[in-house]
Design a protein around this motif. Structure first.
Motif, PDB file in Angstrom:
ATOM      1  N   THR A 126      -8.754   5.648  -2.072  1.00 37.55           N
ATOM      2  CA  THR A 126      -7.427   5.032  -2.015  1.00 37.55           C
ATOM      3  C   THR A 126      -7.056   4.677  -0.579  1.00 37.55           C
ATOM      4  O   THR A 126      -7.317   5.452   0.341  1.00 37.55           O
ATOM      5  N   SER A 127      -6.443   3.503  -0.397  1.00 32.92           N
ATOM      6  CA  SER A 127      -6.117   3.060   0.965  1.00 32.92           C
ATOM      7  C   SER A 127      -4.936   3.847   1.526  1.00 32.92           C
ATOM      8  O   SER A 127      -4.138   4.421   0.781  1.00 32.92           O
ATOM      9  N   GLU A 128      -4.831   3.816   2.845  1.00 30.80           N
ATOM     10  CA  GLU A 128      -3.720   4.482   3.523  1.00 30.80           C
ATOM     11  C   GLU A 128      -2.375   3.931   3.027  1.00 30.80           C
ATOM     12  O   GLU A 128      -1.432   4.684   2.821  1.00 30.80           O
ATOM     13  N   GLU A 129      -2.325   2.624   2.830  1.00 26.85           N
ATOM     14  CA  GLU A 129      -1.072   1.982   2.390  1.00 26.85           C
ATOM     15  C   GLU A 129      -0.672   2.484   1.006  1.00 26.85           C
ATOM     16  O   GLU A 129       0.482   2.803   0.755  1.00 26.85           O
ATOM     17  N   GLU A 130      -1.648   2.545   0.121  1.00 25.88           N
ATOM     18  CA  GLU A 130      -1.355   2.983  -1.252  1.00 25.88           C
ATOM     19  C   GLU A 130      -0.917   4.462  -1.253  1.00 25.88           C
ATOM     20  O   GLU A 130       0.016   4.849  -1.951  1.00 25.88           O
ATOM     21  N   LEU A 131      -1.590   5.272  -0.448  1.00 29.44           N
ATOM     22  CA  LEU A 131      -1.216   6.698  -0.358  1.00 29.44           C
ATOM     23  C   LEU A 131       0.210   6.831   0.156  1.00 29.44           C
ATOM     24  O   LEU A 131       1.003   7.640  -0.330  1.00 29.44           O
ATOM     25  N   TYR A 132       0.516   6.008   1.161  1.00 27.76           N
ATOM     26  CA  TYR A 132       1.860   6.038   1.743  1.00 27.76           C
ATOM     27  C   TYR A 132       2.904   5.673   0.682  1.00 27.76           C
ATOM     28  O   TYR A 132       3.915   6.370   0.541  1.00 27.76           O
ATOM     29  N   ASP A 133       2.655   4.619  -0.069  1.00 26.73           N
ATOM     30  CA  ASP A 133       3.627   4.191  -1.080  1.00 26.73           C
ATOM     31  C   ASP A 133       3.854   5.270  -2.137  1.00 26.73           C
ATOM     32  O   ASP A 133       4.985   5.537  -2.531  1.00 26.73           O
ATOM     33  N   GLN A 134       2.766   5.891  -2.575  1.00 28.64           N
ATOM     34  CA  GLN A 134       2.915   6.941  -3.595  1.00 28.64           C
ATOM     35  C   GLN A 134       3.704   8.134  -3.044  1.00 28.64           C
ATOM     36  O   GLN A 134       4.593   8.673  -3.695  1.00 28.64           O
ATOM     37  N   ALA A 135       3.356   8.539  -1.819  1.00 26.58           N
ATOM     38  CA  ALA A 135       4.041   9.696  -1.222  1.00 26.58           C
ATOM     39  C   ALA A 135       5.517   9.368  -0.981  1.00 26.58           C
ATOM     40  O   ALA A 135       6.397  10.221  -1.151  1.00 26.58           O
ATOM     41  N   TRP A 136       5.772   8.127  -0.576  1.00 25.73           N
ATOM     42  CA  TRP A 136       7.155   7.712  -0.329  1.00 25.73           C
ATOM     43  C   TRP A 136       8.004   7.878  -1.597  1.00 25.73           C
ATOM     44  O   TRP A 136       9.120   8.406  -1.544  1.00 25.73           O
TER      45      TRP A 136
END
Ligand code: NIG
Ligand code: FE
Length: 417
Positions: A126-136
């Motif tokens: 999973t990309s950093e961006e996708e991880l960020y969105d989910q965590a957000w």
């Protein structure tokens, strides 16, 4: 914008002086002010007190527009601090959960490559961006239930590259979220498959490569180890903690969830900020924790979800210890970051009194994530993170009505959220 909340039925955890935590019998002490006001300016708490002592002259000194809020019939709490989460993860693990329902244990699922290893595989893809969105999204959900600060762990990377990736996501969350966030390096969450037959080799990698790189990029505030049966031994834990301390990372430990693992004692020995889980806590462990600087932290959501025995919280409090309650929000053992639920579980599962649960989820967790100086109580000069409840008859409704969201309005850094 300054905020003036008036006619508050009860201002909870209103503490004139900053304190570190409440322990033992003191945990039943909860300072409250009936019929109160609270004034913030900028991102800080400016003043609070009884309505009858409110002097409107104080408003003349405020240099920004003031929003007035009438809180008749409502309570104001300092936001919850959630000192133990793993909210940077990719996707969910509900399919494994079905295996759990059918009778497989957490350890059995892990042994066949599921659990943390499953999350590590997905995180890698999973990309950093996708991880960020989910965590957000998870952070926002936590905030909606009253959380204003949290600690977030790495530990689903298990390679240098992926651990750094997780910590960079946490750094970005820190930069952009109004919640106060602390980052915890948990490279020692599990031994990855590559090191299955050489766990000490993985510990060497953590010590020689991961910790120096994490420190060089200033990506973490703390270092953590899952010190428990089937995961990391006391000796391995000691090696990792010593290196973490050398690089300026204060320890926080996962301990005694699966067995009396020695995790509590090793945490105290290395002055850990907290030891967490603690289902297996006996007299020896309580003795080790007494008068230490280490906050015993219980994670009711994980015990509930995994159907584990409960940590002996009453015994711990009777032994003079402080106790903190955090969520453990993660995809395997607690897919929820609802601190109101944690708060109610404190009473339902552990027989904690409402006053004790407030202390356990505010000032004691603030200590366990090293933000007690700026959060955890309603105190002049602290960060204005608080929430206004829906109308309630008594404070006890928070513990009693365990399923509903009692939070009506949220303020973080003095701003409506
Ligand atoms: O705190 N106990 C260890 N780690 C997590 C679970 C992580 C997972 O299963 O993904 C916990 O419960
Ligand atoms: Fe955890």
């Amino acid at each position: 914008m300054a905020i003036l909340v008036k006619n508050i039925k009860q201002l909870v955890q209103a503490e004139p002086k900053s304190i570190k935590f409440r322990a033992g019998k003191e945990m039943q002490n909860l300072p409250v002010i009936d019929n109160a006001y609270l004034l913030t300016e900028g991102d800080k708490i400016k003043e609070f007190g009884k309505m009858e002592d409110f002097n409107p002259d104080i408003l003349k000194k405020i240099k920004e527009p003031i929003e007035e809020i009438d809180a008749t019939g409502k309570f104001v709490f300092p936001s919850f601090c959630d000192s133990h989460t793993h909210i940077v993860y990719a996707g969910s693990r509900e399919v494994e959960y079905i295996d759990k329902i059918k009778g497989l244990s957490y350890e059995e699922i892990f042994k066949r490559g599921g659990g943390i290893l499953n999350s590590a595989k997905r995180l890698h893809e999973t990309s950093e961006e996708e991880l960020y969105d989910q965590a957000w999204q998870r952070l926002e959900e936590m905030a909606s239930f009253g959380t204003g600060a949290c600690e977030i762990k790495s530990g689903y990377g298990l390679t240098t590259e992926d651990e750094l990736k997780m910590l960079r996501v946490i750094r970005k969350l820190k930069e952009n979220s109004p919640l106060t966030i602390k980052a915890n390096f948990l490279g020692a969450h599990a031994v990855p498959l590559l090191y299955k037959d050489d766990p000490d080799g993985y510990v060497d990698l953590i010590i020689n490569e991961m910790i120096p790189m994490v420190a060089a990029e200033e990506l973490a505030d703390f270092v953590d180890v899952f010190c428990d049966k089937g995961f990391f031994t006391v000796e391995q834990t000691e090696r990792i903690l010593m290196q973490g301390i050398k690089y300026g990372l204060r320890p926080k430990i996962h301990a005694n969830e699966m067995a009396c693992s020695g995790g509590i004692q090793v945490g105290v020995k290395y002055n850990a900020l907290s030891v967490d889980h603690l289902e297996y806590t006996g007299d020896e462990e309580i003795k080790a924790l007494y008068k230490s600087e280490t906050m015993p932290t219980v994670l009711p959501g994980a015990a509930f979800f995994l159907g584990m025995q409960c940590a002996p919280i009453r015994k711990m409090i009777e032994g003079g210890l402080p106790v903190a309650l955090a969520s453990d929000f993660n995809p395997g053992s607690c897919p929820s970051g609802n601190m109101q639920l944690v708060f109610a579980m404190g009473s339902v599962m552990y027989k904690m009194l409402p006053e004790e649960t407030v202390n356990a989820t505010t000032i004691n967790t603030a200590y366990a994530m090293d933000v007690w100086r700026e959060l955890g109580t309603i105190t002049k000069g602290k960060i204005a993170n608080f929430f206004i409840t829906k109308p309630m008859d008594t404070l006890y409704y928070m513990n009693y009505a365990f399923g509903s969201n009692k939070v009506e309005q949220i303020f973080l850094n003095g701003k409506r959220h």
